[in-house]
Write an enzyme that holds these catalytic residues in place. Structure first.
Site, PDB file in Angstrom:
ATOM      1  N   ASP A   1     -11.412   2.348   3.393  1.00  0.00           N
ATOM      2  CA  ASP A   1     -11.684   0.910   3.286  1.00  0.00           C
ATOM      3  C   ASP A   1     -13.173   0.637   3.098  1.00  0.00           C
ATOM      4  O   ASP A   1     -13.560  -0.468   2.732  1.00  0.00           O
ATOM      5  CB  ASP A   1     -11.190   0.187   4.541  1.00  0.00           C
ATOM      6  CG  ASP A   1      -9.860  -0.519   4.313  1.00  0.00           C
ATOM      7  OD1 ASP A   1      -9.548  -0.798   3.147  1.00  0.00           O
ATOM      8  OD2 ASP A   1      -9.154  -0.789   5.298  1.00  0.00           O
TER       9      ASP A   1
ATOM     10  N   GLN B   1      -5.491  -1.624   9.729  1.00  0.00           N
ATOM     11  CA  GLN B   1      -5.076  -2.908   9.174  1.00  0.00           C
ATOM     12  C   GLN B   1      -5.589  -4.047  10.054  1.00  0.00           C
ATOM     13  O   GLN B   1      -5.318  -4.093  11.258  1.00  0.00           O
ATOM     14  CB  GLN B   1      -3.549  -2.971   9.084  1.00  0.00           C
ATOM     15  CG  GLN B   1      -3.004  -4.205   8.402  1.00  0.00           C
ATOM     16  CD  GLN B   1      -3.323  -4.234   6.910  1.00  0.00           C
ATOM     17  OE1 GLN B   1      -3.265  -3.202   6.247  1.00  0.00           O
ATOM     18  NE2 GLN B   1      -3.664  -5.397   6.411  1.00  0.00           N
TER      19      GLN B   1
ATOM     20  N   LYS C   1       0.832  -1.207   0.000  1.00  0.00           N
ATOM     21  CA  LYS C   1       0.000   0.000   0.000  1.00  0.00           C
ATOM     22  C   LYS C   1       0.865   1.255   0.000  1.00  0.00           C
ATOM     23  O   LYS C   1       0.589   2.225  -0.723  1.00  0.00           O
ATOM     24  CB  LYS C   1      -0.936  -0.023   1.209  1.00  0.00           C
ATOM     25  CG  LYS C   1      -1.984  -1.130   1.146  1.00  0.00           C
ATOM     26  CD  LYS C   1      -2.690  -1.328   2.485  1.00  0.00           C
ATOM     27  CE  LYS C   1      -3.652  -2.499   2.413  1.00  0.00           C
ATOM     28  NZ  LYS C   1      -4.292  -2.799   3.710  1.00  0.00           N
TER      29      LYS C   1
END
Length: 937
Positions: free
Chosen positions: A127, A102, A58
């Site tokens: 997200d 995460q 990422k």
């Protein structure tokens, strides 16, 4: 190959297209604002290897696109509370537009993952996992949410095949919140007929066989067989599974949820695992971050306000200021901040009605154009004041609430001396005031108290230094100034600065010679030269001259001294004229407090106290945000004494406001006292240091003040007005208009259009108001209008607002009155002759001595800040109108080197007012039950 499956070539093409599109988007944003970059934070708890791998992918993708990505690591010991605190910090950081938590959270503590993911601000949830974003997706509000990255990546891959989703039969295997459920919604809102299957579905192969589009995210290795799949179907495999493989060094290999070898024979298109959905998921994460940044820029365009105004409930007769203030419920200050384009992390709340604004907003907005800049000044006033503050607020209310323009007021913070003395507050008045007025006039956010503390620290440092130098040898003094620590003597950074100033290029304290020790340790202050006084924010005439050092512990060291009112402190003038924290630190360091016996200026940096002063002032430098009665934004910041300092609010407040209003907006600031004092200093001092150029001067005039200048009787604060001021008298008025004409001329010296605002009182007649307007226009004013904002709020100043708007578009040719390079005497003479109308100046012996001293010390290129009475154009308060044929006496000149000006003293004036026989505090009290302040004006 591409006719059979979506292989690496097509996937690579799709990823490249997405990446190039995002790069262009980022470049476009940078063109809009060169300082702007999309910001992404990846929050990780623990140190899982798989998480580290995903995060590195990422961060790499973000760097390639131009996104400013940060990896925020929390240890495995992090608690849920600590994780939530970190998320809150990122939520409030305006430079971050995307936040990823995460998963899984690798903590030794029990963590509620749902609670953590839902703590992410929806506008930063790139997200797409919060309940708010998921709910919007489920309802079909696709343009008002973030789409989860994996499902969105799947949709992008389907689009790349060229297959139309609309009308197709789609099957999703898996119902997780991350993939299955949102994938169902995306396909549905793209007009597919969707079936969601899962581990309990009966006849799963039969359902799969109906699918034109198959998306699998069940988490079971190679569960879907090729023979299940409809011929020519699009197959998107989201699975990541590990199976044993002895041929691999690791003993295992990665496979998907679909048996790839058999499925590719049936599928028209199929994504490989690994290297299929994963890279596209990362690409969609970047796309969401860029989208978040775009939305941020769109919703925070400078000058794009979405402000609501408060409707006034006008009463007649007009109630007292405090009654009016309480009749209006102010907007929550955080709401007002959002309305004018301030971000949450740029605002520090002080309760519900006031806030401080962080200076980092200047960097964020530096590329934006400024609005129009208006200064409000006045004719030579009566002791009652002519309503400059009220006119300032009324004009702002008119421009904003009634003319629908972006507008900010920038005003001074009042001293508490007049509040408890005789003058009262400075929040404006009637239906044109800053609210809550008791907050405005009492303490505010403590800036004046910070100045008091800083100023008195300097005073204590001066006398302590002189005391210790008088009682110790050079060596003893040096050993105490540079004490042993760990067996060594070390200079502090501020002491190294002093060494450099002395030309001593040493940093080892043990290497100084005896001569260097003496020069370093001894300031050798001449006690008679000390110009720094102690201050307090109270009117106390008995502190105008005192003797300090009477205690036996001072060993006979006494000297005469005095107190000033806090707003007369040079630190207040520094605050008003500074442009940044660094600039304030330098100005505080340059303040000259005395002269050595050898004639050298002694500064706060020499005393070693300038760093501590900066610490005490670190919050005071931030402008204070308040509001008018009608809901306009107001910056209240700094309030230097208008007689001996420049009498204007802060440069910082003006600069921030000018960016916030946008190029079509207005910033209205006020200059203290009449145009001969406040306006002249505004132009020659404040505008020199700010670099700002005003568009319009508003000159406030009143019938009563002009009658006084025409020969009317004395006006005394607290006493009834004589009949001449409440009955029509055109002759007296016309004679007094000479003062207004002179002040119009004074403004024209600077090349700025002048609009005269006739502040009307109920005793004024139509003929009197018309006469002032006609004389003002004939004298060269751009326009002259009557105003009734005290009784009617902004509605009573609309004509003034319209005149100011027209004047701001008129040609102007701003120029300073004098060049800084001229000798000190010449600069004083120019002000005296051009602004005051004096024939010449006379320097008394002390003033002549200071001219020579300051020229020798290198201060001769500073601007001039005249200290004289505000009640007359001349130095004699009883000389009204436009006095002529006089010589202006300059009895002394003093230096405010940190502020950046010299101030000649014309006549005498107290620097700390006294209390009258009947002060205002007789009326002020607190209701113990409601905690309401009573009796305040």
């Amino acid at each position: 190959l591409c006719l059979i499956y979506l292989g690496f070539i097509l996937l690579s093409c799709a990823l490249r297209q997405v990446r190039e599109r995002l790069k262009k988007d980022v470049e476009q944003m940078k063109l809009q604002d060169p300082n702007f970059r999309p910001g992404l934070v990846v929050l990780q708890v623990g140190d899982r290897d798989d998480s580290n791998l995903y995060i590195s992918m990422k961060l790499k993708a973000a760097a390639e696109i131009g996104i400013n990505a940060t990896h925020m690591r929390l240890p495995k010991t992090a608690t849920e509370e600590e994780i939530l605190h970190s998320i809150t910090e990122v939520n409030e950081n305006s430079s971050v537009h995307g936040l990823i938590v995460q998963l899984p959270l690798d903590s030794i503590h029990k963590i509620d993952t749902e609670k953590v993911t839902n703590a992410v601000a929806p506008e930063k949830d790139v997200d797409g996992l919060t309940s708010i974003n998921a709910g919007k997706l489920a309802r079909g509000d696709l343009g008002d949410c973030f789409l989860p990255c994996t499902p969105n990546g799947c949709m992008e891959l389907i689009r790349q095949t060229g297959v139309s989703v609309a009308g197709k039969r789609a099957v999703v295997i898996g119902r997780s919140k991350i993939v299955g459920a949102p994938m169902h919604d995306l396909l549905l809102w793209s007009h597919a007929t969707v079936t969601t299957c899962h581990s309990k579905t009966t006849d799963l192969p039969g359902e799969v066989g109906k699918a034109d589009i198959l998306v699998v995210g069940i988490g079971k290795a190679e569960m879907v067989k090729g023979e299940w799949i409809k011929k020519g179907a699009v197959v998107i495999d989201c699975g990541i599974n590990h199976v044993p493989d002895e041929t691999k060094p690791s003993g295992k290999r990665v496979v998907g949820d679909v048996h790839y070898a058999s499925a590719k024979e049936q599928a028209g298109f199929i994504t490989p695992v690994p290297g299929g959905v994963g890279p596209m998921t990362v690409a969609m994460l970047m796309a969401n971050t860029v989208l978040g940044a775009k939305r941020f820029l769109e919703s925070h365009q400078p000058g794009k306000w979405n402000i609501s105004y408060t409707k006034l409930n006008l009463q007649k007769p007009v109630p007292s200021d405090i009654v009016i203030s309480r009749s209006c419920v102010p907007k929550p200050i955080d709401r007002l901040a959002r309305e004018v384009g301030l971000l949450s992390d740029e605002v520090e709340l002080y309760g519900k009605t006031k806030a401080k604004v962080q200076l980092n907003i200047i960097k964020r907005l530096q590329a934006q154009p400024d609005g129009k800049y208006v200064v409000v000044t006045g004719i030579t006033p009566t002791p009652l004041g002519e309503g400059k503050s009220t006119t300032t607020i009324g004009l702002v209310q008119a421009l904003g609430a009634h003319m629908k323009l972006n507008v900010f007021a920038c005003v001074r913070q009042p001293s508490q001396g007049p509040t408890f003395g005789i003058k009262g507050g400075a929040a404006g008045g009637g239906y044109s005031q800053v609210i809550p007025m008791e907050e405005f006039n009492l303490h505010l956010t403590g800036d004046i108290h910070a100045i008091t503390a800083a100023n008195n620290l300097v005073a204590a440092a001066i006398d302590a230094r002189m005391f210790h130098e008088s009682t110790q040898s050079d060596k003893a003094l040096y050993n105490r100034l540079v004490p042993l620590s760990g067996g060594q003597r070390k200079f502090s950074p501020i002491q190294i600065n002093r060494l450099k100033k002395l030309g001593i290029e040493k940093t080892d304290a043990s290497t100084l010679t005896e001569d260097e020790i003496t020069r370093f340790a001894r300031l050798d202050i001449d006690p008679s030269s000390v110009t720094w006084q102690r201050v307090l924010d109270t009117n106390d005439r008995f502190l105008r001259k005192i003797t300090i050092g009477q205690s036996p512990t001072e060993k006979g060291y006494t000297r005469e001294a005095q107190f000033d009112i806090t707003v007369a402190s040079e630190i207040m003038a520094v605050l008003a004229l500074t442009s940044s924290m660094e600039d304030m630190r330098q100005r505080l360091a340059k303040m000259v407090v005395a002269t050595s016996r050898s004639g050298q200026p002694i500064t706060t940096e020499d005393l070693g106290v300038s760093g501590a002063l900066t610490v005490l002032m670190k919050d005071a430098i931030k402008p204070n945000l308040m509001q008018t009665l009608e809901g306009n934004p107001v910056f209240v910041h700094a309030g230097p004494f208008a007689n001996i300092a420049h009498g204007n609010s802060s440069i910082l407040a003006d600069k921030i406001a000018l960016k916030l209003v946008g190029p079509e907006g207005f910033v209205v600031t006020e200059a203290g006292f009449g145009a001969d004092i406040g306006m002249e200093k505004f132009f020659n001092i404040k505008c020199r240091y700010s670099g700002l150029r005003p568009h319009v001067v508003v000159l406030v005039a009143t019938v009563r003040a002009l009658k006084m200048h025409g020969g009317g009787p004395i006006v005394t604060a607290g006493m009834p007005l004589p009949k001449e001021y409440i009955e029509e008298n055109l002759e007296l008025l016309e004679n007094g208009c000479s003062n207004m004409k002179k002040q119009i001329e004074n403004a024209q010296h600077f090349g700025v259009p002048v609009v005269v605002a006739v502040n009307a009182f109920k005793t004024d007649t139509e003929a009197e108001l018309d006469l002032i307007c006609s004389i003002a226009k004939a004298a060269g004013a751009f326009d002259a209008v009557r105003c009734s904002h005290w009784a009617e709020g902004g509605a009573g100043a609309v004509a003034l607002g319209q005149a100011v708007q027209r004047a701001s578009e008129a040609p102007s040719n701003f120029k300073f009155l004098y060049d800084l390079e001229l000798p000190i005497t010449d600069k004083i003479r120019i002000i005296a002759q051009k602004i005051y109308g004096a024939d010449d100046i006379e320097l008394l012996p002390e003033a002549q001595h200071k001219v020579e001293l300051y020229t020798k010390q290198g201060f001769n290129n500073l601007p001039i800040c005249m200290a004289k009475t505000h009640l007359s154009l001349s130095h004699e308060a009883d000389k009204k109108g436009v006095p002529t044929g006089y010589v202006l006496p300059i009895r002394d000149i003093r230096a405010s080197v940190g502020s950046g000006f010299l101030f000649p003293l014309v006549g005498t004036m107290p620097t700390i007012p006294g209390l009258p026989t009947r002060p205002c505090f007789y009326d002020i009290d607190l209701d113990p039950e409601t905690e309401q302040v009573n009796g305040l004006f």
